[in-house]
Design a protein around this motif. Sequence first.
Motif, PDB file in Angstrom:
ATOM      1  N   LYS A 399      -8.916  -4.755  -0.999  1.00 25.93           N
ATOM      2  CA  LYS A 399      -9.718  -3.750  -1.675  1.00 25.93           C
ATOM      3  C   LYS A 399     -11.002  -3.548  -0.887  1.00 25.93           C
ATOM      4  O   LYS A 399     -11.616  -4.511  -0.441  1.00 25.93           O
ATOM      5  CB  LYS A 399     -10.085  -4.234  -3.105  1.00 25.93           C
ATOM      6  CG  LYS A 399      -9.139  -3.705  -4.175  1.00 25.93           C
ATOM      7  CD  LYS A 399      -9.683  -4.073  -5.545  1.00 25.93           C
ATOM      8  CE  LYS A 399      -9.118  -5.452  -5.952  1.00 25.93           C
ATOM      9  NZ  LYS A 399      -9.769  -5.987  -7.165  1.00 25.93           N
ATOM     10  N   ALA A 400     -11.355  -2.290  -0.750  1.00 26.36           N
ATOM     11  CA  ALA A 400     -12.633  -2.030  -0.101  1.00 26.36           C
ATOM     12  C   ALA A 400     -13.745  -2.619  -0.953  1.00 26.36           C
ATOM     13  O   ALA A 400     -13.599  -2.735  -2.179  1.00 26.36           O
ATOM     14  CB  ALA A 400     -12.838  -0.533   0.060  1.00 26.36           C
ATOM     15  N   LEU A 401     -14.820  -2.971  -0.314  1.00 22.43           N
ATOM     16  CA  LEU A 401     -15.896  -3.612  -1.067  1.00 22.43           C
ATOM     17  C   LEU A 401     -16.652  -2.578  -1.897  1.00 22.43           C
ATOM     18  O   LEU A 401     -17.053  -1.535  -1.382  1.00 22.43           O
ATOM     19  CB  LEU A 401     -16.874  -4.279  -0.107  1.00 22.43           C
ATOM     20  CG  LEU A 401     -16.398  -5.537   0.601  1.00 22.43           C
ATOM     21  CD1 LEU A 401     -17.573  -6.230   1.261  1.00 22.43           C
ATOM     22  CD2 LEU A 401     -15.703  -6.483  -0.364  1.00 22.43           C
ATOM     23  N   ALA A 402     -16.805  -2.892  -3.155  1.00 21.18           N
ATOM     24  CA  ALA A 402     -17.689  -2.060  -3.977  1.00 21.18           C
ATOM     25  C   ALA A 402     -19.106  -2.400  -3.562  1.00 21.18           C
ATOM     26  O   ALA A 402     -19.406  -3.537  -3.203  1.00 21.18           O
ATOM     27  CB  ALA A 402     -17.461  -2.355  -5.443  1.00 21.18           C
ATOM     28  N   THR A 403     -19.951  -1.394  -3.561  1.00 20.16           N
ATOM     29  CA  THR A 403     -21.307  -1.624  -3.035  1.00 20.16           C
ATOM     30  C   THR A 403     -22.050  -2.729  -3.766  1.00 20.16           C
ATOM     31  O   THR A 403     -22.892  -3.398  -3.199  1.00 20.16           O
ATOM     32  CB  THR A 403     -22.144  -0.341  -3.113  1.00 20.16           C
ATOM     33  OG1 THR A 403     -21.666   0.450  -4.174  1.00 20.16           O
ATOM     34  CG2 THR A 403     -22.102   0.413  -1.785  1.00 20.16           C
ATOM     35  N   GLN A 404     -21.696  -2.906  -5.011  1.00 21.07           N
ATOM     36  CA  GLN A 404     -22.435  -3.906  -5.774  1.00 21.07           C
ATOM     37  C   GLN A 404     -21.689  -5.223  -5.897  1.00 21.07           C
ATOM     38  O   GLN A 404     -22.132  -6.126  -6.592  1.00 21.07           O
ATOM     39  CB  GLN A 404     -22.763  -3.366  -7.178  1.00 21.07           C
ATOM     40  CG  GLN A 404     -23.797  -2.230  -7.175  1.00 21.07           C
ATOM     41  CD  GLN A 404     -25.041  -2.587  -6.388  1.00 21.07           C
ATOM     42  OE1 GLN A 404     -25.617  -3.659  -6.588  1.00 21.07           O
ATOM     43  NE2 GLN A 404     -25.453  -1.708  -5.479  1.00 21.07           N
ATOM     44  N   SER A 405     -20.559  -5.322  -5.230  1.00 22.65           N
ATOM     45  CA  SER A 405     -19.776  -6.545  -5.352  1.00 22.65           C
ATOM     46  C   SER A 405     -20.521  -7.729  -4.751  1.00 22.65           C
ATOM     47  O   SER A 405     -21.411  -7.567  -3.915  1.00 22.65           O
ATOM     48  CB  SER A 405     -18.422  -6.371  -4.678  1.00 22.65           C
ATOM     49  OG  SER A 405     -18.627  -6.268  -3.283  1.00 22.65           O
ATOM     50  N   ALA A 408     -20.166  -7.680  -1.050  1.00 21.89           N
ATOM     51  CA  ALA A 408     -21.057  -6.746  -0.366  1.00 21.89           C
ATOM     52  C   ALA A 408     -22.453  -7.338  -0.268  1.00 21.89           C
ATOM     53  O   ALA A 408     -23.123  -7.212   0.765  1.00 21.89           O
ATOM     54  CB  ALA A 408     -21.090  -5.422  -1.105  1.00 21.89           C
ATOM     55  N   LYS A 524     -18.200  -1.430   6.464  1.00 20.44           N
ATOM     56  CA  LYS A 524     -17.080  -0.506   6.261  1.00 20.44           C
ATOM     57  C   LYS A 524     -15.752  -1.168   6.595  1.00 20.44           C
ATOM     58  O   LYS A 524     -14.694  -0.696   6.198  1.00 20.44           O
ATOM     59  CB  LYS A 524     -17.262   0.735   7.154  1.00 20.44           C
ATOM     60  CG  LYS A 524     -18.421   1.590   6.729  1.00 20.44           C
ATOM     61  CD  LYS A 524     -18.588   2.751   7.694  1.00 20.44           C
ATOM     62  CE  LYS A 524     -19.960   3.374   7.484  1.00 20.44           C
ATOM     63  NZ  LYS A 524     -20.566   3.795   8.740  1.00 20.44           N
ATOM     64  N   TYR A 527     -13.331  -6.135   3.560  1.00 21.48           N
ATOM     65  CA  TYR A 527     -12.486  -5.934   2.380  1.00 21.48           C
ATOM     66  C   TYR A 527     -12.466  -7.210   1.561  1.00 21.48           C
ATOM     67  O   TYR A 527     -12.768  -8.301   2.033  1.00 21.48           O
ATOM     68  CB  TYR A 527     -11.060  -5.578   2.802  1.00 21.48           C
ATOM     69  CG  TYR A 527     -10.937  -4.168   3.327  1.00 21.48           C
ATOM     70  CD1 TYR A 527     -10.426  -3.149   2.530  1.00 21.48           C
ATOM     71  CD2 TYR A 527     -11.368  -3.849   4.622  1.00 21.48           C
ATOM     72  CE1 TYR A 527     -10.332  -1.855   3.004  1.00 21.48           C
ATOM     73  CE2 TYR A 527     -11.284  -2.557   5.104  1.00 21.48           C
ATOM     74  CZ  TYR A 527     -10.752  -1.561   4.289  1.00 21.48           C
ATOM     75  OH  TYR A 527     -10.670  -0.276   4.752  1.00 21.48           O
ATOM     76  N   GLN A 528     -12.071  -6.975   0.317  1.00 19.26           N
ATOM     77  CA  GLN A 528     -11.913  -8.114  -0.554  1.00 19.26           C
ATOM     78  C   GLN A 528     -10.433  -8.414  -0.634  1.00 19.26           C
ATOM     79  O   GLN A 528      -9.614  -7.520  -0.868  1.00 19.26           O
ATOM     80  CB  GLN A 528     -12.463  -7.723  -1.913  1.00 19.26           C
ATOM     81  CG  GLN A 528     -12.401  -8.805  -2.929  1.00 19.26           C
ATOM     82  CD  GLN A 528     -12.880  -8.280  -4.260  1.00 19.26           C
ATOM     83  OE1 GLN A 528     -13.835  -7.521  -4.324  1.00 19.26           O
ATOM     84  NE2 GLN A 528     -12.204  -8.663  -5.315  1.00 19.26           N
TER      85      GLN A 528
END
Lengths: 707, 541
Positions: A399-405, A408, A524, A527-528
């Motif tokens: 999963k792409a990283l959510a900006t607030q993860s 991240a 960019k 990933y998670q």
Amino acid sequence: MHGRPRKAPTDEEQEASSNKAVKLRDLQSQVLQFHRNKIYTKEAIEISAKLLESNPEHYTGWNYRKLAVEHLLDHLPENGVDSESIQSILDEELRLVENALKRNFKSYGAWHHRKWILSKGHSSTDRELRLLSKFQKLDSRNFHAWNYRRFISALKKIPDEEELQYTTNMIYDNFSNYSAWHNRSVLLSNLLEKGGKGYDDRGTVLGEEYEFVRNALFTDPDDQSGWFYHLWLLEQTLQREPLFLSSWPPNGSTLCLSIDGYLNSQQSWPMLHFQSKARTFPLILYFSEAVEGVSSSTVTVESEYNAGGDLIWRPLSPKKFGFSQAWLTDLKFSDKVHSLESCPVKITVAHFPGIISSSGMPCSQSCHLSFTVCVPANDQERSEVQTAHRISLEEENFKALATQSEEAKLVHSLSKLEIEKVNRPTTCKQSLETISNEIAHCQELLSSTDCKIGKLTLARLWMARNTLITYGSTDDGTEVHYEDILALYRDLMKMDPVHICYYEDEYSLALWKQATSNLVSLLKHCYQYQETSSSPSMNPSLCVRLNGLSLSRIGSMEHLLWVQMLDLSHNKLRSIEGLETLQLLSCLNLSNNKICSFTALEPLKKLKSLQVLDISNNEIGAHSIDTRRYLCSSPLNHALVSEWHFDKFASDDVTLKDHWDAYLIFDDLNLIQLEIMGNAIVDDRLRSFLFKLMPSLKWIDGESKCD
Amino acid sequence: MEEAESYPPIDPSNFDLIVIGTGLPESIVASAASAAGKTVLHLDSNPFYGSHSASLPLNDFIPFIQSESQPQSRNLTSDDYVSTPVATRPLYSAVETNSYSSEPTENSRKFNLDLAGPRVLLCSDSMIDLILKTGINQYMEFKSVDASFISSADGGLENVPDSRSAIFKNRGLSLTEKNQLMKFFKLVQRHLGDDETEDDKISDQDLESPFVEFLTKIGLSQKLKSIILYTIVLADYDQENLEACKDVISTKSGISRLALYHSSIGRFPNANGAIIYPIYGQGELPQAFCRRAAVKGCIYVLRMPVVAILNDKDSGEYKGIKLVSGQELFSPKLIIAPSFTIPSTPNHDAQVANSDDVSLSDTKKVARGICITKHSLNTQVANCLVFFPPRSLYLEQSTSVRVLQLSSNVAVCPSGMFVTYLSAMCDDNVQGKKLLNAAINALFSVPISGNSENSGASNLSEHAEEKPCLLWSTLYIQELTTFQGGLDSISKTPMPDEHLHYTDLLDATEKIFKEIYPNEEFFPSINVSNDDEGGGSELDS
């Protein structure tokens, strides 16, 4: 001398040459006879002269002549040892060499013999210079003559300035003379090093040289010799002291040692964790270029709890012997420390001089970094053996990283942990100006000429400019867009398909740099990883994915030292040199690349933490001739890193003989999971061989050992 | 005038060919005819070889161009033939000599001044080929013309970038111009090369178009066009003004001239550039051909004026000549130097006279000048060419002015002095003088001259110290005659032309030979012992 077509010999020529061969063989056997029996009579020496005049390549003949000369010099009549008789012996040798050279300009043996005579110090160097100017008129590019010229000018102590003027004249005559340009670079290096009158300001001297060669580049952009000199100049301009760029653990971080890789919920970001059974962890220093001299005397590590005495530093990617961009040591915490909460570690890089780049530049400015290590008090609590499960690298698990993860945030925090630029020596403004100026000229040239080597130079200049800016202080201007550099290389691949591999490699380096040069762009590619089916207790892992980018090689690891999971699948990787720097790597996906031998995987041998490896769908075994296969230590050479443990295998097991290269790579690894299908070499015998070789291995291509 | 009795009689009195005048075309024809096995008599009224191609001591030079020998008016009667008196007409006019120092005239005999300067040889041109083919290089020695210059916008002289290494060294061109020029040279090379790829060839349409348009089309700068057109292709007229230009050079011929120039560079290992000059002057060339003719049996008589042409009483056909000594000699063919005029005979149609009249009114002229100095135009070189392209001296300059400076190392002047030849095509004497004077003012400082006050005064004061000072100079206008086909048995050779090289003159000469001996080969190939060695040893190193 160049570009002469060969003609098939006529029958008469063939006959003549076979007659000649008979004569030569006869002479040769006579000379060998004299040589063996140490006969140095006048007749014998004359016969050897005949041999060498018709075949100047006869090395034993030259050696015999040397012995004969020594013999004659030793046996001069007692009372008659005057310079005249010595002279006449040596003159005879010079005459012979001259005749030999008339037959073959490029005879190493003849030129060497001449040097040997001249070094006796009895012969006139003026005469030699006259001879040279004759030779160099006939073939101005002959590097033997240039080489001899350097020898004579050193012997005669001709000032370098004079010789430099000579190269100027030769280049004026014809600037496609690589030998002249090369001699120029040698002389200028000497002059700049001495820094005498007119050569104390390096920048000005190089500036004049740029202008000089620019005339050649514009006059005939297709001529390579000028471009080679330009490349040398560029190297001189970019020569600067090596910089300490990054480390693992990063400066200012808090590192948590754990046994199992599970995060303690109380632990908060930013905190790194590292799974370690023996309370040791790797300490990595990464420099801007390959250096030597990283040792306990140049790098000090201050920590109360370091158990080991002096640290042993090891080069990680030895490109040139003893030099490496990345250096590794192991920090170990004493077992006696049971409940240590935090342990500060302070490191000073280049505390004492001694770290030197391969071009001889010292790392002069010391650099400090510090981090804190937490050793959990209760590290015995968790059971040591986890029921490992097979990792699936399916797309759905990323999963792409959510900006607030959390992840991240971790990456962002890493970006704050860069080594302070303030500590770096300021970029030489002059270098940057020179590069910018060259860029402008190169663009001017390319605006009217479609020239591949010009494009390549522009790409190199742009890369150099970006490097100067990123490694320099902050106000040096803006970087060139990497897209422009990549476009140039794409262009070059089309224009010049013969050298596509080189362009692909350079393209990869630029792309790699674009993706990883700062942590913002790196984000960019982060990933998670979390398996949908896995238990919720399993924490998500951070994975860097540089897949599907047409990379053919690995680039700079400056910002990647922390990576534990890396996806490089669907590229064009032929080599993975550089991956050895990622000491924390535990999961690596190299599937769908162009790796064509096990030996190409050699860098993996240094990755002690690697557990999961996917090399499926490569080209291992697909090429009948693998040029790289013998470039590593093998049973065929004696530079073995580890000993062979043949006892693991029954003596009649033929698989070892067939797969010694696989043995060499995998014997050092502790893999749990290996994906290898889709390579020509794979069969059941190899699989069982690998299971036997790696006791830790549980799955090959999804099939477990028990099956 | 000497007494008739002092002239020796010539024996025999019948020849296949009689040649009057020892200028270069006459000498080549005499030599070619002897080589073809003809019996040839070669006469000259002068005491020296060369006629209009001669090199003369300084004090003999002015008298020669000021007065041609006058028609002999005695012993004209002939018993058996109609005797037509031979006259000469002056081909030089407006001679203007300035002497600022007595030094040159005092050393008169140390000078070998060319009547038809400036003129040089390109190492690959047809004249050099002929010299090697005939082996007359054994009678001559050559030296390199070290450099070519073109006048720059600021009045200075810039090296002509005529080769790859010259482009590299040049300081006057911008980097882009260097790139463009070399690219153009390569384009021409590819066009002429053996590779039969259509992409590399210049289209037929371009080949037929004016060269200047092609150069513009491929984007060369004004400066580069000028360099190519006037210093390498050696155009005479302003090519940029196509309507007024009398000789528009097509791309095709421009390219072949460029190729000739380039193949000249490096032809002989001991020649620096494309251009060489014969030691002791141009006059060596006709002499060498005469020597070869003599070896092949040609009879030479100098100081022997011809007074009349003998024609058959009935048919009016040419039969022979009458010498000043009164002796009558006969040949089926006659070659005469361009200064001769043959008035119409009663029996004969007045064609010769007519053709002379036509050529007189239509004649092109070339202004020539010689300057003697004590300093070189450029301290680095002894022998050099200088080009003033059209419009570089003044706006209305419509033809190129060419300058050749020679030093004592080619034995044309006393050591320490320099001889400089200038030439330019012109319509009339005034225009011709104006062209040469402008060039002289740009190159030299002229002592006590009104000229230097007004025109280009600022330039002069700026460069006054660097410019060589004139010791002696002469300007004159030479008429150009072209060969328009022989008349019966009499052919008249052309005057030295306006060009810097011998190619056109040689072509015209070969044509004359072909016309009188259509079935003979122009210098049949003989096995001259290996050409290469001959070429290599040709130049004094």
